[in-house]
Scaffold this motif. Structure first.
Motif, PDB file in Angstrom:
ATOM      1  N   ASP A 332       0.796  -1.229   0.000  1.00 49.30           N
ATOM      2  CA  ASP A 332       0.000   0.000   0.000  1.00 49.30           C
ATOM      3  C   ASP A 332       0.832   1.284   0.000  1.00 49.30           C
ATOM      4  O   ASP A 332       0.265   2.387   0.015  1.00 49.30           O
ATOM      5  CB  ASP A 332      -0.954   0.004   1.204  1.00 49.30           C
ATOM      6  CG  ASP A 332      -2.092  -0.985   1.022  1.00 49.30           C
ATOM      7  OD1 ASP A 332      -2.478  -1.239  -0.124  1.00 49.30           O
ATOM      8  OD2 ASP A 332      -2.589  -1.520   2.039  1.00 49.30           O
ATOM      9  N   ASP A 333       2.158   1.166  -0.028  1.00 48.95           N
ATOM     10  CA  ASP A 333       3.000   2.364  -0.071  1.00 48.95           C
ATOM     11  C   ASP A 333       2.965   2.980  -1.473  1.00 48.95           C
ATOM     12  O   ASP A 333       2.620   2.316  -2.464  1.00 48.95           O
ATOM     13  CB  ASP A 333       4.452   2.023   0.287  1.00 48.95           C
ATOM     14  CG  ASP A 333       4.575   1.520   1.715  1.00 48.95           C
ATOM     15  OD1 ASP A 333       3.702   1.855   2.535  1.00 48.95           O
ATOM     16  OD2 ASP A 333       5.537   0.761   1.993  1.00 48.95           O
ATOM     17  N   ALA A 334       3.361   4.250  -1.582  1.00 45.64           N
ATOM     18  CA  ALA A 334       3.449   4.926  -2.876  1.00 45.64           C
ATOM     19  C   ALA A 334       4.488   4.227  -3.757  1.00 45.64           C
ATOM     20  O   ALA A 334       5.534   3.772  -3.268  1.00 45.64           O
ATOM     21  CB  ALA A 334       3.804   6.397  -2.681  1.00 45.64           C
ATOM     22  N   GLN A 335       4.199   4.138  -5.062  1.00 47.88           N
ATOM     23  CA  GLN A 335       5.057   3.419  -5.999  1.00 47.88           C
ATOM     24  C   GLN A 335       5.185   4.215  -7.290  1.00 47.88           C
ATOM     25  O   GLN A 335       4.380   5.109  -7.584  1.00 47.88           O
ATOM     26  CB  GLN A 335       4.459   2.036  -6.332  1.00 47.88           C
ATOM     27  CG  GLN A 335       3.970   1.234  -5.157  1.00 47.88           C
ATOM     28  CD  GLN A 335       5.094   0.618  -4.349  1.00 47.88           C
ATOM     29  OE1 GLN A 335       6.234   0.505  -4.819  1.00 47.88           O
ATOM     30  NE2 GLN A 335       4.782   0.203  -3.117  1.00 47.88           N
ATOM     31  N   THR A 336       6.201   3.853  -8.108  1.00 51.30           N
ATOM     32  CA  THR A 336       6.336   4.391  -9.464  1.00 51.30           C
ATOM     33  C   THR A 336       6.723   3.262 -10.408  1.00 51.30           C
ATOM     34  O   THR A 336       7.346   2.281 -10.002  1.00 51.30           O
ATOM     35  CB  THR A 336       7.399   5.502  -9.554  1.00 51.30           C
ATOM     36  OG1 THR A 336       8.667   4.967  -9.141  1.00 51.30           O
ATOM     37  CG2 THR A 336       7.017   6.699  -8.697  1.00 51.30           C
ATOM     38  N   ILE A 337       6.322   3.414 -11.686  1.00 56.19           N
ATOM     39  CA  ILE A 337       6.692   2.457 -12.727  1.00 56.19           C
ATOM     40  C   ILE A 337       7.307   3.250 -13.872  1.00 56.19           C
ATOM     41  O   ILE A 337       6.701   4.204 -14.377  1.00 56.19           O
ATOM     42  CB  ILE A 337       5.479   1.665 -13.243  1.00 56.19           C
ATOM     43  CG1 ILE A 337       4.802   0.895 -12.104  1.00 56.19           C
ATOM     44  CG2 ILE A 337       5.899   0.702 -14.355  1.00 56.19           C
ATOM     45  CD1 ILE A 337       3.528   0.189 -12.539  1.00 56.19           C
ATOM     46  N   THR A 338       8.498   2.855 -14.308  1.00 60.37           N
ATOM     47  CA  THR A 338       9.160   3.511 -15.432  1.00 60.37           C
ATOM     48  C   THR A 338       8.813   2.781 -16.720  1.00 60.37           C
ATOM     49  O   THR A 338       8.954   1.550 -16.816  1.00 60.37           O
ATOM     50  CB  THR A 338      10.679   3.531 -15.240  1.00 60.37           C
ATOM     51  OG1 THR A 338      10.991   4.234 -14.035  1.00 60.37           O
ATOM     52  CG2 THR A 338      11.363   4.221 -16.409  1.00 60.37           C
ATOM     53  N   ALA A 362      -0.044   6.259  -2.305  1.00 60.58           N
ATOM     54  CA  ALA A 362      -0.290   5.301  -1.232  1.00 60.58           C
ATOM     55  C   ALA A 362      -1.776   4.956  -1.179  1.00 60.58           C
ATOM     56  O   ALA A 362      -2.642   5.810  -1.396  1.00 60.58           O
ATOM     57  CB  ALA A 362       0.169   5.875   0.104  1.00 60.58           C
ATOM     58  N   ASN A 363      -2.060   3.693  -0.906  1.00 61.64           N
ATOM     59  CA  ASN A 363      -3.438   3.224  -0.803  1.00 61.64           C
ATOM     60  C   ASN A 363      -3.930   3.392   0.630  1.00 61.64           C
ATOM     61  O   ASN A 363      -3.489   2.674   1.529  1.00 61.64           O
ATOM     62  CB  ASN A 363      -3.519   1.753  -1.225  1.00 61.64           C
ATOM     63  CG  ASN A 363      -4.928   1.195  -1.107  1.00 61.64           C
ATOM     64  OD1 ASN A 363      -5.913   1.939  -1.053  1.00 61.64           O
ATOM     65  ND2 ASN A 363      -5.030  -0.118  -1.079  1.00 61.64           N
ATOM     66  N   ASP A 392      -3.080  -4.554   6.084  1.00 62.65           N
ATOM     67  CA  ASP A 392      -4.055  -3.607   6.638  1.00 62.65           C
ATOM     68  C   ASP A 392      -5.399  -3.687   5.912  1.00 62.65           C
ATOM     69  O   ASP A 392      -6.441  -3.386   6.507  1.00 62.65           O
ATOM     70  CB  ASP A 392      -3.521  -2.180   6.536  1.00 62.65           C
ATOM     71  CG  ASP A 392      -2.452  -1.884   7.581  1.00 62.65           C
ATOM     72  OD1 ASP A 392      -2.452  -2.567   8.620  1.00 62.65           O
ATOM     73  OD2 ASP A 392      -1.617  -0.993   7.349  1.00 62.65           O
ATOM     74  N   ASP A 393      -5.369  -4.076   4.651  1.00 64.84           N
ATOM     75  CA  ASP A 393      -6.600  -4.110   3.861  1.00 64.84           C
ATOM     76  C   ASP A 393      -7.543  -5.234   4.276  1.00 64.84           C
ATOM     77  O   ASP A 393      -8.694  -5.280   3.810  1.00 64.84           O
ATOM     78  CB  ASP A 393      -6.265  -4.257   2.372  1.00 64.84           C
ATOM     79  CG  ASP A 393      -5.411  -3.107   1.867  1.00 64.84           C
ATOM     80  OD1 ASP A 393      -5.572  -1.987   2.370  1.00 64.84           O
ATOM     81  OD2 ASP A 393      -4.571  -3.345   0.979  1.00 64.84           O
ATOM     82  N   PHE A 394      -7.069  -6.131   5.126  1.00 65.36           N
ATOM     83  CA  PHE A 394      -7.919  -7.231   5.590  1.00 65.36           C
ATOM     84  C   PHE A 394      -8.441  -7.006   7.007  1.00 65.36           C
ATOM     85  O   PHE A 394      -9.207  -7.819   7.517  1.00 65.36           O
ATOM     86  CB  PHE A 394      -7.151  -8.555   5.492  1.00 65.36           C
ATOM     87  CG  PHE A 394      -6.812  -8.926   4.085  1.00 65.36           C
ATOM     88  CD1 PHE A 394      -7.726  -9.580   3.278  1.00 65.36           C
ATOM     89  CD2 PHE A 394      -5.595  -8.562   3.535  1.00 65.36           C
ATOM     90  CE1 PHE A 394      -7.431  -9.889   1.966  1.00 65.36           C
ATOM     91  CE2 PHE A 394      -5.283  -8.866   2.220  1.00 65.36           C
ATOM     92  CZ  PHE A 394      -6.202  -9.531   1.430  1.00 65.36           C
ATOM     93  N   THR A 395      -8.026  -5.929   7.637  1.00 64.40           N
ATOM     94  CA  THR A 395      -8.531  -5.627   8.973  1.00 64.40           C
ATOM     95  C   THR A 395      -9.884  -4.939   8.867  1.00 64.40           C
ATOM     96  O   THR A 395     -10.184  -4.265   7.881  1.00 64.40           O
ATOM     97  CB  THR A 395      -7.556  -4.713   9.730  1.00 64.40           C
ATOM     98  OG1 THR A 395      -7.398  -3.482   9.023  1.00 64.40           O
ATOM     99  CG2 THR A 395      -6.196  -5.387   9.887  1.00 64.40           C
TER     100      THR A 395
END
Length: 634
Positions: A332-338, A362-363, A392-395
């Motif tokens: 869920d952290d912020a990401q980038t794709i090149t 971030a999600n 966290d998405d399952f809590t």
């Protein structure tokens, strides 16, 4: 889109058979019958546009009988109900130099006494010993894989005809030879040939005899059992996920503009005469080259739009923009794709692109989310499918659907508005809460695989905690969820009351699956602990379901009383009480307090399942609805 163009009729066979009188009888039903005294023979001539060896002169198929004498005819005598009264195979015994004339006969060891009295017609299949299948010994015609050559396509073809034997003019007997007359093969039934000419962009690495071409349509069979000129027990594909055939180029031609055209011949049996759309998908590496043929259905269309059996049709198609799919899973952290592109198109507002970089914030939705963005990368339309998912998405709040047994009225709170009384509750929807465990524990299962308990589940039994395990594999793009049974220790409830979560077990067979119960085992597994895994059944990861009745999970080394161990399967969750802070004091065998059993609402096929109802309170939910479409649960 390109139109189909009808080419030459492939079958215009006219010949003469020999036959016996109708008051004789037949003995036996296969070629092993040698009690008769008559021989079946056929002298057959061919028009130059029929069977069996084919060449393509660019506009037509030219045909001749095979010089290797591999051709044969299968004959079935039938009564008025189409019952088979006798089957015989006539081999090719002679072929003329130009291939237009051939003689067929039963071998010397095979004789026929006569045509049976009840015979009304004879069914004939003209084929080759190189055919797929051999139409005498095997009748399963698998069209799902073809090599793209004329020889292979025509080897799959089924050529059939019937002759009415109630008409005395259609047969005679002369000097021990059965002669059938007025025979012609119907050119409008059975299989046909598609000649594919698919043009690919310049530089495409398409190789003759190697590159697979998948052909999709909901208008053709991929395999069937041949019978009386009809496809029996056919396999019909859906036109989108499974091709009706996979072929290869017979040849690849480089055009003057640098594009390449692959030519492939395939045998088809259409579901009906209308064969309107065929999608061709060629996958080279991770790039898909799509092409589509579609026939016209407009007023004034004079082109051939229907397919007739035993003909060849040419299909010209040009590949549209090559496509590529890149699937990425992240936490869920912020990401980038090149990327190698600069422009992105998306319907998901949380995915943006700056320059050649895809930005993924971030999600914070409290649930898994999925989106996609399409980028033009050097002429290849690349779809980046992005999934953000984390523990966290399952809590949050969940419901457990099961059949609840509550003999001591321990559960007193309302369950979705239904009061819990002492005894059996046939349909129980139990609210529970999933939260992250403050202290995790990693253990090894009976198969030496390691799992980490990282979730707590509360609400199943008073103030106790059942541990759970969520495993997210970002490379394999899978999620695995299980609840943890543990007999190594007990949990304190109040005063001198303790409990542990154990598997409810059954040792029934497939016919008596709810039988031979063990409600509270004295020991189980190698270490007195195990996991019950709930497969993911929803694309948004909000439902996990275990169906004991159809896919039971077995537990090794189970003992019900501390004695001899045997094999059981897990059929529910048992809440077992102890009289002291000692797992040895847990009740065993048939004693339990509360059980959540895997047949919600009394239905074995319903099983038991967890469904998420709300995200954790600390999570931001926003005003919109989060959907997780665009990716596949595995």
């Amino acid at each position: 889109m390109k139109k189909l163009f009808m080419f030459a009729t492939l079958l215009a066979i006219l010949g003469s058979f020999a036959s016996c009188s109708s008051d004789d009888t037949i003995e036996g039903t296969t070629t092993s019958n040698n009690k008769g005294n008559k021989t079946l023979t056929i002298q057959m001539s061919l028009a130059p546009t029929t069977r069996v060896d084919y060449t393509d002169d660019g506009t037509n198929l030219k045909a001749a009988f095979a010089q290797d004498k591999s051709d044969y005819i299968t004959i079935f005598f039938r009564d008025k109900s189409k019952k088979n009264l006798g089957r015989y195979k006539l081999d090719c015994t002679n072929v003329s130099a130009d291939g237009t004339y051939a003689t067929f006969a039963t071998v010397d060891s095979v004789k026929i006494s006569a045509i049976p009295d009840s015979t009304t017609d004879v069914h004939m299949i003209l084929a080759s010993k190189r055919s797929k299948p051999d139409f005498f010994d095997s009748y399963k015609n698998d069209l799902s894989t073809q090599d793209g050559t004329i020889a292979d396509a025509t080897a799959h073809m089924q050529w059939a005809t019937n002759l009415d034997l109630t008409n005395k003019d259609n047969y005679e007997v002369t000097n021990g030879v059965i002669k059938l007359k007025n025979v012609s093969f119907d050119p409008t039934i059975c299989t046909s040939i598609l000649k594919l000419n698919i043009t690919y962009p310049k530089g495409t690495n398409i190789v003759a005899g190697e590159t697979p071409i998948k052909c999709f349509s909901d208008g053709a069979y991929s395999q069937y059992t041949c019978g009386w000129g009809n496809p029996n027990s056919p396999t019909k594909t859906d036109g989108t996920t499974t091709p009706f055939t996979t072929t290869k180029p017979a040849k690849v031609t480089t055009n003057t503009d640098g594009t390449l055209t692959a030519t492939s011949y395939i045998c088809i049996w259409p579901l009906a005469t209308s064969f309107q759309v065929v999608d061709f998908s060629t996958i080279i590496g991770d790039v898909t080259y799509p092409a589509e043929y579609g026939s016209k259905r407009t007023t004034g269309d004079t082109g051939a739009s229907d397919i007739t059996g035993c003909k060849m049709y040419t299909v010209d198609a040009t590949c549209s923009t090559p496509t590529k799919i890149v699937s990425k899973w992240y936490n869920d952290d912020a990401q980038t794709i090149t990327t190698t592109g600069t422009n992105g198109t998306t319907a998901d507002s949380w995915l943006t692109m700056s320059g050649s970089t895809i930005n993924i914030p971030a999600n914070t939705t409290g649930a898994p989310r999925a989106g996609s963005i399409v980028v033009d990368e050097n002429g290849v339309s690349t779809t980046y499918k992005v999934v953000q998912i984390g523990l966290d998405d399952f809590t949050g709040s969940w419901d457990l659907y099961s059949r609840c047994f509550n003999p001591n009225a321990t559960l007193t709170a309302d369950i979705k508005g239904t009061a819990i009384a002492k005894g059996t509750i046939s349909a129980d929807i139990r609210p529970v809460t999933f939260a992250k465990l403050a202290t995790t524990e990693t253990l090894t299962d009976d198969n030496a695989a390691s799992h980490t308990n990282n979730l707590s589940i509360t609400g199943l039994y008073l103030n106790t905690v059942m541990k759970g395990c969520v495993e997210i594999d970002y490379n394999a793009q899978t999620v695995k969820f299980g609840v943890f049974f543990d007999r190594r220790s007990v949990q304190a409830i109040t005063g001198s009351t303790y409990m542990a979560y154990e598997p409810e077990l059954a040792a029934g067979s497939s016919k008596t699956v709810w039988a031979n119960y063990c409600f509270a085992p004295a020991s189980f597994g190698k270490n007195n602990y195990c996991w019950l895994w709930f497969p993911v059944i929803s694309s948004d990861y909000k439902t996990f379901k275990y169906v004991f009745y159809t896919t039971p999970q077995k537990v090794s080394a189970v003992s019900t009383t501390g004695g001899t161990a045997s094999t059981y399967s897990i059929c529910g969750i048992s809440c077992v009480k102890a009289t002291a802070n000692d797992p040895a004091k847990l009740n065993v065998g048939s004693v339990y307090d509360v059980i959540y059993q895997g047949n919600y609402n009394g239905s074995s096929t319903e099983g038991m399942y967890f469904t998420k109802t709300a995200n954790a309170a600390k999570s931001y939910t926003g005003s919109g609805t989060i959907t997780a479409t665009g990716y596949t649960s595995k």
